[in-house]
Motif scaffolding. Structure first.
Motif, PDB file in Angstrom:
ATOM      1  N   LEU A   1       0.824  -1.206   0.000  1.00  0.00           N
ATOM      2  CA  LEU A   1       0.000   0.000   0.000  1.00  0.00           C
ATOM      3  C   LEU A   1       0.857   1.255   0.000  1.00  0.00           C
ATOM      4  CD1 LEU A   1      -2.926  -0.830   2.457  1.00  0.00           C
ATOM      5  CD2 LEU A   1      -3.025  -0.585  -0.025  1.00  0.00           C
ATOM      6  N   ALA A   2       1.959   1.243   0.760  1.00  0.00           N
ATOM      7  CA  ALA A   2       2.831   2.412   0.803  1.00  0.00           C
ATOM      8  C   ALA A   2       3.374   2.743  -0.590  1.00  0.00           C
ATOM      9  CB  ALA A   2       3.979   2.180   1.780  1.00  0.00           C
ATOM     10  N   LYS A   3       3.773   1.723  -1.335  1.00  0.00           N
ATOM     11  CA  LYS A   3       4.282   1.971  -2.686  1.00  0.00           C
ATOM     12  C   LYS A   3       3.179   2.480  -3.603  1.00  0.00           C
ATOM     13  CE  LYS A   3       8.096  -1.348  -2.421  1.00  0.00           C
ATOM     14  NZ  LYS A   3       8.678  -2.607  -2.940  1.00  0.00           N
TER      15      LYS A   3
ATOM     16  N   VAL B   1       0.745  10.868  -2.432  1.00  0.00           N
ATOM     17  CA  VAL B   1       0.120  11.382  -1.214  1.00  0.00           C
ATOM     18  C   VAL B   1       1.014  11.266   0.025  1.00  0.00           C
ATOM     19  CG1 VAL B   1      -2.194  10.912  -2.068  1.00  0.00           C
ATOM     20  CG2 VAL B   1      -1.050   9.212  -0.634  1.00  0.00           C
ATOM     21  N   LEU B   2       2.163  10.615  -0.068  1.00  0.00           N
ATOM     22  CA  LEU B   2       3.029  10.466   1.094  1.00  0.00           C
ATOM     23  C   LEU B   2       3.903  11.711   1.239  1.00  0.00           C
ATOM     24  CD1 LEU B   2       4.076   6.707   0.706  1.00  0.00           C
ATOM     25  CD2 LEU B   2       2.190   7.695   2.038  1.00  0.00           C
ATOM     26  N   GLY B   3       3.706  12.428   2.325  1.00  0.00           N
ATOM     27  CA  GLY B   3       4.426  13.684   2.516  1.00  0.00           C
ATOM     28  C   GLY B   3       4.067  14.722   1.473  1.00  0.00           C
TER      29      GLY B   3
ATOM     30  N   LEU C   1      13.870  11.085   2.911  1.00  0.00           N
ATOM     31  CA  LEU C   1      12.636  11.659   2.379  1.00  0.00           C
ATOM     32  C   LEU C   1      12.285  11.182   0.966  1.00  0.00           C
ATOM     33  CD1 LEU C   1      12.719  15.296   3.818  1.00  0.00           C
ATOM     34  CD2 LEU C   1      11.458  13.302   4.636  1.00  0.00           C
ATOM     35  N   PRO C   2      13.218  11.133   0.015  1.00  0.00           N
ATOM     36  CA  PRO C   2      12.823  10.639  -1.325  1.00  0.00           C
ATOM     37  C   PRO C   2      12.276   9.224  -1.301  1.00  0.00           C
ATOM     38  CG  PRO C   2      14.931  11.801  -1.429  1.00  0.00           C
ATOM     39  CD  PRO C   2      14.617  11.617   0.028  1.00  0.00           C
TER      40      PRO C   2
ATOM     41  N   LYS D   1       8.171   7.962  -1.996  1.00  0.00           N
ATOM     42  CA  LYS D   1       7.813   6.930  -2.968  1.00  0.00           C
ATOM     43  C   LYS D   1       7.172   5.708  -2.311  1.00  0.00           C
ATOM     44  CE  LYS D   1      11.533   8.077  -6.231  1.00  0.00           C
ATOM     45  NZ  LYS D   1      12.799   7.573  -6.850  1.00  0.00           N
ATOM     46  N   GLY D   2       7.222   5.645  -1.010  1.00  0.00           N
ATOM     47  CA  GLY D   2       6.721   4.459  -0.320  1.00  0.00           C
ATOM     48  C   GLY D   2       7.715   3.320  -0.308  1.00  0.00           C
TER      49      GLY D   2
END
Length: 394
Positions: A58-60, A67-69, A127-128, A132-133
């Motif tokens: 899901l994170a990827k 939507v992440l950060g 952070l990068p 991207k997850g």
């Protein structure tokens, strides 16, 4: 001869509250809503019942739609405005609070801590990948004996040459068991400090918390530190007091203000659809006065909660938002959403307690949202202090 029924009006359409959104904001909301409908809604009931979440996958996927950060700038982050971030939280929590928690902890707690208080090397390293997850973060502040009073935390970091040795534990940590990096807050001889620690570091043990009756589609863990030695380069150099983690919590609470409107909206829509097809006493139950009174109350609460969220987004984008304003937003919107969930459940009767419908799941989740990231009572006292000038909890 009776008149035909008029076409129903959605509460957010009734007061035209969404007319203030820009086309870009609407487009971002649509992207998240479509993603949620395709990837999340078909699976959420199973994830919740099983107490499992495919967090890495899901994170990827969430990183893939940006939507992440998303409210942070540079380092691979989308750099959207606060309103767009809030709308994304709304659409995620319309599916489940646990999904919004995944994104909130990743972006507004772990990533924001690095973004706001970290070194340039820490920002470049983490952070990068987190945007991207490809890497997941968690935020270790709460302890078993220190929830509402984080200043009393017992976790201690002792300087040893150029290293730090950390002992203690953290409790109720979202994403903990799948995290690649943990933001850990600890007492030191100079006050509270933060550390950005890879979870493969020797001396850290992560224990999943099972048997939850709420937020089951969310990974929750205990972090235990036994003589964990970390170099000074892991320390967040700009985090020099308790103010640092509290600023991170304010970021996360902002997402809750929008997210709970999503949960409330879903409860309203599900109960309205049910009431128009469920027949009792020779007609749909939606025709009865008591049922309509419940819908009128729910619609008003959704509308006022949304307007409050929009106003706070404007203040945040103007960099004028204050902690007590965020406290009022969480205090009001979580309570309103929980009241809406309970009312909506009553419309469904016995069907409302089954996983066929989302309402009871929302209701159970919101009981936890009411008490995490500042309990309902603590936010009440924050408001009390702002209004009277007296700190009742100190």
């Amino acid at each position: 001869m009776s008149k035909p029924a008029a076409a129903p009006i959605h509460p957010l359409v009734l007061m035209q509250v969404e007319s203030r959104l820009t086309e870009e904001q609407k487009a971002i909301q649509t992207v998240v809503r479509d993603f949620a409908a395709k990837e999340l809604k078909p699976n959420i009931a199973t994830w919740y019942e099983d107490g499992q979440l495919p967090a890495r996958e899901l994170a990827k996927a969430l990183g893939g739609i940006g939507v992440l950060g998303m409210h942070l700038k540079n380092y691979g982050c989308a750099g959207t405005d606060a309103m767009s971030y809030g709308l994304a939280c709304l659409e995620l929590e319309a599916v489940d609070s646990g999904l919004r928690s995944l994104v909130s902890v990743q972006g507004s707690l772990a990533m924001f801590a690095i973004y706001k208080f970290g070194s340039e090397a820490q920002k470049q390293e983490w952070l990068p990948k987190m945007a991207k997850g490809e890497a997941i973060g968690c935020f270790g502040l709460t302890e078993a004996d220190h929830g509402s009073n984080p200043s009393g935390m017992a976790t201690f970091a002792k300087k040893d040459g150029s290293d730090w040795i950390i002992n203690g534990s953290k409790m109720w940590i979202t994403n903990g068991s799948v995290a690649d990096v943990a933001i850990i807050w600890a007492q030191t001889d100079e006050g509270i400090r933060g550390f950005c620690v890879p979870t493969k570091t020797a001396g850290i043990v992560i224990n999943p918390i099972k048997h939850k009756l709420s937020l089951r589609a969310s990974i929750t863990s205990e972090l235990v530190f036994n003589d964990m030695r970390v170099p000074d380069s892991y320390r967040l150099p700009e985090a020099t007091s308790l103010r640092a983690p509290l600023l991170c919590l304010a970021e996360a609470r902002y997402g809750i203000i929008f997210g709970t409107v999503g949960a409330a909206r879903d409860c309203f829509e599900v109960s309205l659809a049910y009431a128009t097809t469920r027949e009792q006493f020779d007609g749909p139950i939606s025709k009865h006065q008591l049922t309509q009174a419940k819908f009128a109350d729910m619609a008003t609460k959704i509308t006022t909660s949304m307007l409050l969220a929009y106003h706070l987004a404007d203040l945040k984008d103007a960099e004028k938002i204050q902690p007590e304003q965020i406290s009022m937003g969480k205090f009001h919107n979580v309570n309103a959403a929980l009241e809406i969930a309970r009312s909506a459940r009553s419309i469904l009767g016995g069907a409302g307690i089954t996983s066929e419908y989302s309402i009871f799941r929302h209701m159970s989740n919101l009981e936890t949202v009411l008490t995490y990231e500042g309990t309902h009572e603590i936010h009440m006292l924050v408001l009390g202090q702002a209004l009277t000038g007296i700190a009742a909890f100190r």
